[in-house]
Design a protein around this motif. Sequence first.
Motif, PDB file in Angstrom:
ATOM      1  N   TYR A 245       0.823  -1.211   0.000  1.00 36.10           N
ATOM      2  CA  TYR A 245       0.000   0.000   0.000  1.00 36.10           C
ATOM      3  C   TYR A 245       0.853   1.254   0.000  1.00 36.10           C
ATOM      4  O   TYR A 245       1.856   1.339   0.703  1.00 36.10           O
ATOM      5  N   THR A 246       0.434   2.211  -0.816  1.00 36.90           N
ATOM      6  CA  THR A 246       1.126   3.485  -0.830  1.00 36.90           C
ATOM      7  C   THR A 246       0.107   4.594  -1.025  1.00 36.90           C
ATOM      8  O   THR A 246      -0.990   4.355  -1.518  1.00 36.90           O
ATOM      9  N   SER A 247       0.495   5.804  -0.628  1.00 40.73           N
ATOM     10  CA  SER A 247      -0.448   6.915  -0.686  1.00 40.73           C
ATOM     11  C   SER A 247      -0.331   7.653  -2.000  1.00 40.73           C
ATOM     12  O   SER A 247       0.760   7.860  -2.515  1.00 40.73           O
ATOM     13  N   SER A 367      21.301   6.825  -0.998  1.00 42.69           N
ATOM     14  CA  SER A 367      20.251   7.676  -0.438  1.00 42.69           C
ATOM     15  C   SER A 367      18.979   7.458  -1.229  1.00 42.69           C
ATOM     16  O   SER A 367      19.015   7.297  -2.450  1.00 42.69           O
ATOM     17  N   VAL A 368      17.850   7.470  -0.529  1.00 40.13           N
ATOM     18  CA  VAL A 368      16.561   7.229  -1.207  1.00 40.13           C
ATOM     19  C   VAL A 368      15.396   7.807  -0.426  1.00 40.13           C
ATOM     20  O   VAL A 368      15.474   7.954   0.784  1.00 40.13           O
ATOM     21  N   GLY A 369      14.338   8.130  -1.137  1.00 42.87           N
ATOM     22  CA  GLY A 369      13.067   8.452  -0.494  1.00 42.87           C
ATOM     23  C   GLY A 369      12.649   9.894  -0.615  1.00 42.87           C
ATOM     24  O   GLY A 369      11.478  10.217  -0.542  1.00 42.87           O
ATOM     25  N   GLU A 370      13.606  10.790  -0.779  1.00 46.43           N
ATOM     26  CA  GLU A 370      13.318  12.228  -0.870  1.00 46.43           C
ATOM     27  C   GLU A 370      14.553  12.873  -1.480  1.00 46.43           C
ATOM     28  O   GLU A 370      15.633  12.275  -1.475  1.00 46.43           O
ATOM     29  N   VAL A 392      25.398   6.980  -4.096  1.00 50.75           N
ATOM     30  CA  VAL A 392      24.353   6.847  -5.100  1.00 50.75           C
ATOM     31  C   VAL A 392      23.048   7.414  -4.562  1.00 50.75           C
ATOM     32  O   VAL A 392      22.516   6.950  -3.571  1.00 50.75           O
ATOM     33  N   ASP A 393      22.574   8.470  -5.211  1.00 50.72           N
ATOM     34  CA  ASP A 393      21.256   9.012  -4.880  1.00 50.72           C
ATOM     35  C   ASP A 393      20.309   8.335  -5.856  1.00 50.72           C
ATOM     36  O   ASP A 393      20.421   8.519  -7.064  1.00 50.72           O
ATOM     37  N   THR A 394      19.410   7.511  -5.329  1.00 49.27           N
ATOM     38  CA  THR A 394      18.589   6.661  -6.188  1.00 49.27           C
ATOM     39  C   THR A 394      17.162   7.164  -6.209  1.00 49.27           C
ATOM     40  O   THR A 394      16.484   7.145  -5.192  1.00 49.27           O
ATOM     41  N   PHE A 479       3.197   8.624 -15.654  1.00 49.54           N
ATOM     42  CA  PHE A 479       3.283   9.841 -14.844  1.00 49.54           C
ATOM     43  C   PHE A 479       3.780   9.492 -13.443  1.00 49.54           C
ATOM     44  O   PHE A 479       3.192   8.654 -12.762  1.00 49.54           O
ATOM     45  N   THR A 480       4.877  10.136 -13.029  1.00 48.33           N
ATOM     46  CA  THR A 480       5.484   9.771 -11.746  1.00 48.33           C
ATOM     47  C   THR A 480       4.909  10.549 -10.567  1.00 48.33           C
ATOM     48  O   THR A 480       5.060  10.140  -9.423  1.00 48.33           O
ATOM     49  N   GLY A 481       4.337  11.734 -10.846  1.00 48.06           N
ATOM     50  CA  GLY A 481       3.895  12.586  -9.745  1.00 48.06           C
ATOM     51  C   GLY A 481       4.999  13.502  -9.245  1.00 48.06           C
ATOM     52  O   GLY A 481       4.778  14.319  -8.353  1.00 48.06           O
TER      53      GLY A 481
HETATM   54  C1  WTA Z   1      10.447  10.557  -3.616  1.00 49.04           C
HETATM   55  C2  WTA Z   1      10.532   5.188  -2.296  1.00 49.04           C
HETATM   56  C3  WTA Z   1      14.166  12.653  -4.683  1.00 49.04           C
HETATM   57  C4  WTA Z   1       9.736  10.942  -4.895  1.00 49.04           C
HETATM   58  C5  WTA Z   1      11.607   4.461  -3.104  1.00 49.04           C
HETATM   59  C6  WTA Z   1       8.977   9.681  -5.244  1.00 49.04           C
HETATM   60  C7  WTA Z   1      12.867  10.832  -4.193  1.00 49.04           C
HETATM   61  C8  WTA Z   1       8.588   9.157  -3.890  1.00 49.04           C
HETATM   62  C9  WTA Z   1      13.984   9.982  -4.286  1.00 49.04           C
HETATM   63  C10 WTA Z   1       8.386   7.670  -3.890  1.00 49.04           C
HETATM   64  C11 WTA Z   1      15.253  10.571  -4.580  1.00 49.04           C
HETATM   65  C12 WTA Z   1      12.236   8.800  -3.831  1.00 49.04           C
HETATM   66  N1  WTA Z   1      15.282  11.913  -4.772  1.00 49.04           N
HETATM   67  N2  WTA Z   1      12.968  12.158  -4.393  1.00 49.04           N
HETATM   68  N3  WTA Z   1      16.360   9.865  -4.653  1.00 49.04           N
HETATM   69  N4  WTA Z   1      13.563   8.731  -4.056  1.00 49.04           N
HETATM   70  N5  WTA Z   1      11.811  10.062  -3.891  1.00 49.04           N
HETATM   71  O1  WTA Z   1       6.908   5.157  -3.200  1.00 49.04           O
HETATM   72  O2  WTA Z   1       8.862  11.996  -4.623  1.00 49.04           O
HETATM   73  O3  WTA Z   1       7.886   5.464  -0.888  1.00 49.04           O
HETATM   74  O4  WTA Z   1       7.865   9.915  -6.061  1.00 49.04           O
HETATM   75  O5  WTA Z   1       9.297   4.975  -2.885  1.00 49.04           O
HETATM   76  O6  WTA Z   1       9.671   9.522  -3.037  1.00 49.04           O
HETATM   77  O7  WTA Z   1       8.203   7.193  -2.584  1.00 49.04           O
HETATM   78  P1  WTA Z   1       8.003   5.654  -2.330  1.00 49.04           P
END
Ligand code: WTA
Length: 632
Positions: A245-247, A367-370, A392-394, A479-481
């Motif tokens: 589940y994701t928002s 790094s991941v997530g934001e 690596v910024d992923t 579309f990624t959002g």
């Molecule tokens: C954001 C997490 C900038 C982005 C893997 C995406 C990022 C959402 C990055 C997905 C990054 C994830 N740089 N923003 N390296 N990685 N995002 O589904 O807005 O929890 O759409 O997946 O996190 O979050 P989700």
Amino acid sequence: MLLSPRLTPETYKCLIDAARQDPEAFWLRESRRLQWMNAPTSAMDTGSGWFADGTLNVSVNCLDRHLETRGDHTALIWQGEDTGSVLRLTYRELHARVCAMGNVLRDSGVKRGDRVAIHLPGVVEGVIAMLACARIGAMHVVLFGGFSAEAIADRLADSGAVLVITANVGRRGAKRIPFKTTMDTALGLRPEALAVRRVLVVEVTWDEVPLQEGRDALLTPLLAAASTECEPEVMKATDPLFLLYTSGSTGKPKGIVHGTGGYLTWASFTHELIFDHQQGDVFWCTADIGWITGHTYVAYGPLANGGTLLLFEGMPSHPAPGRWWDVIQSHKVTTFYTSPTAVRALMSEGDEIPGRYNLSSLRVLGSVGEPINHEAWTWFHDVIGGGRCALVDTWWQTETGGAMISLVPGAVAPRPASATLPLPGVNPVLLDEKGQPLDGAVEGILCIDGSWPGRALSIWKDDALFQTTYLKPYPGHYFTGDGARRDADGYYWITGRVDDVINVSGHRIGSAEIEDALSEIHDISESAAIGIPHDLKGQGLIVYVVPHHGLSDTQLAALKDAVIKTIAAKVGRYAVPERVYLVPDIPKTRSGKSVRRLLRKIACGETEGFGDLSTLANPAIVADLIAVIGRN
Ligand code: WTA
């Protein structure tokens, strides 16, 4: 001794070119990294999915096929919260545990295609349960430990899970998080909507567990009695592997469905590439298994590649700052993958603390997530990586299954705070508001052209929503959002969400999710949730609330508290807002849409430069809002 990256810019360019020139041949070749029961004869999704005629089992790929060559290698290191509690499982031992769990699930009546919910703290049973589901062809639905009972009940109902695996408690420092009690509450909320017949409980501590006769059982005795051989199901490449589940920007969280062959190919391919995976690596991804990062890079990627993964039960700075660095030092972690929020928090403790530890085993940081800001990138790279590690910024999402835009060690030159370049076979485009592709160095809406093996199959029970959310907004593109900027060399900088998703510490929170929760408070006529920049969390959640007319001062005073409590109860504590503003109205367009752009600016303390307000249905409200923010 440090190993050099496997790839060079030249060899990587060959990979990129091969994926571009003949993607069908490229992906068919890459699929051979997996062990198939029936190898696919076609790769690309031409309507029936990736690797459509292939069959395989994911747990066989993550376990059985490594037994001959590395059965005695460590598959998993679990570091408990106490420094002294460490568990190491070889591939052979992990295989045995997964098989036993698979048998327990089968004996509990779980069949191929059923959904199994997993709600656990950072214990090994999480990864074991995921692989056990994969072995017997059941779909796992991992629920983040921080979800409230209501949020759990919603997801259990939507997924139709028949069995739940939970724990008596989770350990968080001296605190005990009541997993089982929360699950009991969730199961009691609307039993008529749930299909859960059985609850299996992991005993994390000796704390007493309330068990409901006929429904609940302790897991340990069942596992001890189970056979350690378990016939794997033969799955089609396009069969679902899990639901997560994701928002999103509208309505309730959606169950993203990932497939088997395409997803695992993508997990293995990207894990090897972006982390420069090599034999002997110790890979630590700090994500909770309740998020996609915990699926692809705690469990599936490293195990598909025969690596060693590290699971840490505890928190970054408990019992004292430096705990994470201690874990890296003790287990000689080579690859360390975490979030910008964590990096910023650790950075705020100063350089002296990591300086006390030997971090020389590190080779790749991730790094991941934001979006990671320049300062955090530089600190991570220089202080933790000693300037010698690749960072690596992923960039990726739950829906993409694995990394999409990322640095590749040795192959791509870094630029601080940039996710750099797309991986082989990934074709990003930047669009303007009207959906026209933009060339060169620009900023725009990030979409992806074509498909890739890791792309989600659908949204659970709602393929139409999958189409509307991802494929219809900009026809011909996914579309990624997100928004992104591209420089003259084609490097990408992700600027953040362009839809109504708020990213707090890497956790996706939908505006609508918060507003729906608040609509149940009797004294509120409407609300709007937005995100504004936050030094530590990336974004902070702000909620504007319009109380009903005629409330007394005491009722008004109680309202903020009710907002916080309601969000904690309906969504989870992780979604509790930074600030709550009681306001007379929300600025609206003439067609009645909240103007979030204005709400964001005002919450940031801006008092002018809002542009043309004459298109608002209620322009006078702007001054009122500025006054409210000024007073708070
Ligand atoms: C954001 C997490 C900038 C982005 C893997 C995406 C990022 C959402 C990055 C997905 C990054 C994830 N740089 N923003 N390296 N990685 N995002 O589904 O807005 O929890 O759409 O997946 O996190 O979050 P989700």
